[in-house]
Write a protein that holds these residues in place. Structure first.
Motif, mmCIF file in Angstrom:
data_model
loop_
_atom_site.group_PDB
_atom_site.id
_atom_site.type_symbol
_atom_site.label_atom_id
_atom_site.label_comp_id
_atom_site.label_asym_id
_atom_site.label_seq_id
_atom_site.Cartn_x
_atom_site.Cartn_y
_atom_site.Cartn_z
ATOM 1 N N VAL A 94 3.190 61.079 61.868
ATOM 2 C CA VAL A 94 2.127 61.992 62.274
ATOM 3 C C VAL A 94 2.804 63.337 62.445
ATOM 4 C CG1 VAL A 94 0.504 62.590 64.096
ATOM 5 C CG2 VAL A 94 0.707 60.221 63.333
ATOM 6 N N CYS A 95 2.303 64.325 61.710
ATOM 7 C CA CYS A 95 2.922 65.645 61.700
ATOM 8 C C CYS A 95 1.916 66.697 62.140
ATOM 9 C CB CYS A 95 3.414 65.989 60.298
ATOM 10 S SG CYS A 95 4.571 64.779 59.637
ATOM 11 N N PHE A 96 2.437 67.733 62.755
ATOM 12 C CA PHE A 96 1.640 68.899 63.103
ATOM 13 C C PHE A 96 2.001 69.962 62.073
ATOM 14 C CE2 PHE A 96 0.691 72.746 65.602
ATOM 15 C CZ PHE A 96 -0.620 72.443 65.960
ATOM 16 N N LEU A 97 1.038 70.315 61.220
ATOM 17 C CA LEU A 97 1.290 71.232 60.118
ATOM 18 C C LEU A 97 0.280 72.371 60.168
ATOM 19 C CD1 LEU A 97 2.722 71.949 57.449
ATOM 20 C CD2 LEU A 97 1.075 70.469 56.285
ATOM 21 N N ASP A 98 0.789 73.559 60.400
ATOM 22 C CA ASP A 98 -0.037 74.776 60.389
ATOM 23 C C ASP A 98 -1.294 74.642 61.251
ATOM 24 O OD1 ASP A 98 1.832 75.942 58.702
ATOM 25 O OD2 ASP A 98 0.794 75.270 56.896
ATOM 26 N N ILE A 127 6.978 71.091 52.393
ATOM 27 C CA ILE A 127 7.177 71.866 53.616
ATOM 28 C C ILE A 127 8.112 73.037 53.295
ATOM 29 C CG2 ILE A 127 8.015 71.800 55.988
ATOM 30 C CD1 ILE A 127 5.435 70.159 55.374
ATOM 31 N N THR A 128 7.693 74.225 53.679
ATOM 32 C CA THR A 128 8.498 75.421 53.449
ATOM 33 C C THR A 128 8.797 76.087 54.783
ATOM 34 O OG1 THR A 128 6.595 76.907 53.230
ATOM 35 C CG2 THR A 128 7.328 75.754 51.226
ATOM 36 N N GLU A 129 9.631 77.103 54.730
ATOM 37 C CA GLU A 129 9.969 77.848 55.954
ATOM 38 C C GLU A 129 8.753 78.570 56.526
ATOM 39 O OE1 GLU A 129 13.313 80.409 55.432
ATOM 40 O OE2 GLU A 129 14.592 78.778 54.720
ATOM 41 N N GLU A 130 7.768 78.835 55.695
ATOM 42 C CA GLU A 130 6.568 79.530 56.155
ATOM 43 C C GLU A 130 5.640 78.626 56.968
ATOM 44 O OE1 GLU A 130 7.418 79.862 52.668
ATOM 45 O OE2 GLU A 130 8.621 81.550 53.363
ATOM 46 N N ASN A 132 4.312 76.132 59.868
ATOM 47 C CA ASN A 132 4.515 75.751 61.264
ATOM 48 C C ASN A 132 4.482 74.226 61.239
ATOM 49 O OD1 ASN A 132 4.505 75.322 63.992
ATOM 50 N ND2 ASN A 132 2.493 76.221 64.344
ATOM 51 N N PHE A 133 5.640 73.576 61.317
ATOM 52 C CA PHE A 133 5.745 72.145 61.039
ATOM 53 C C PHE A 133 6.568 71.433 62.105
ATOM 54 C CE2 PHE A 133 8.186 68.697 58.945
ATOM 55 C CZ PHE A 133 7.139 67.856 58.659
ATOM 56 N N VAL A 134 5.991 70.326 62.629
ATOM 57 C CA VAL A 134 6.691 69.464 63.579
ATOM 58 C C VAL A 134 6.352 68.023 63.231
ATOM 59 C CG1 VAL A 134 6.882 68.770 66.002
ATOM 60 C CG2 VAL A 134 6.556 71.173 65.428
#
Length: 146
Positions: A94-98, A127-130, A132-134
């Motif tokens: 489960v990821c938090f993405l943007d 996933i890129t540096e731009e 917001n990813f956790v």
């Protein structure tokens, strides 16, 4: 048609405060030919006690969407998520993405990290540096309705 799916997951915390649980028959139920059941040993079984290894880091969340049906995660299934587990290649996370939660299979490759859906109608997310990813937690179990 390939689409990018963002899921809105609803999170629940396991309640391990009670030792009750449902009645459990230890003899098993035959999925083949029925066998005579001489003794039905009954005891109480708590699914939290079996599915939750680290109660302070474990949460439940309900799936919303179809992007992971190939991995057996269907719309409205209940996920057991452990935040204490290390993310690794091929784990379902489960990821938090943007700003939104999503559940996908982690693909860690030389060219970076990808969130891989398990449905050919959805495209992988690099996933890129731009971003917001956790990585919020690792899925350990799925509870389904039949």
């Amino acid at each position: 048609m390939l689409v990018r799916e963002n899921l809105s997951l609803t999170f629940f915390t396991p309640d391990l405060s009670q030792n009750s649980g449902a009645i459990y028959f230890e003899t098993g139920i035959s999925a083949g030919f029925p066998s005579p059941a001489d003794d039905f040993k009954q005891e109480r079984l708590s699914l939290d006690g079996i599915l939750v290894k680290n109660k302070l880091a474990t949460f439940y969340a309900r799936v919303s969407g179809q992007s992971m049906i190939g991995a057996g995660l269907d719309d409205n299934d209940l996920l057991v998520i452990d935040r204490s587990l290390e993310p690794a290649h091929n784990k379902i996370a489960v990821c938090f993405l943007d700003g939104e939660f999503t559940v996908k299979r982690l693909k860690v490759q030389a060219d970076g990290v990808w969130l891989q859906p398990e449905n050919p109608n959805y495209k992988p997310i690099k996933i890129t540096e731009e971003n917001n990813f956790v990585i919020w937690g690792i899925v350990t179990n799925v509870i389904k309705k039949v």
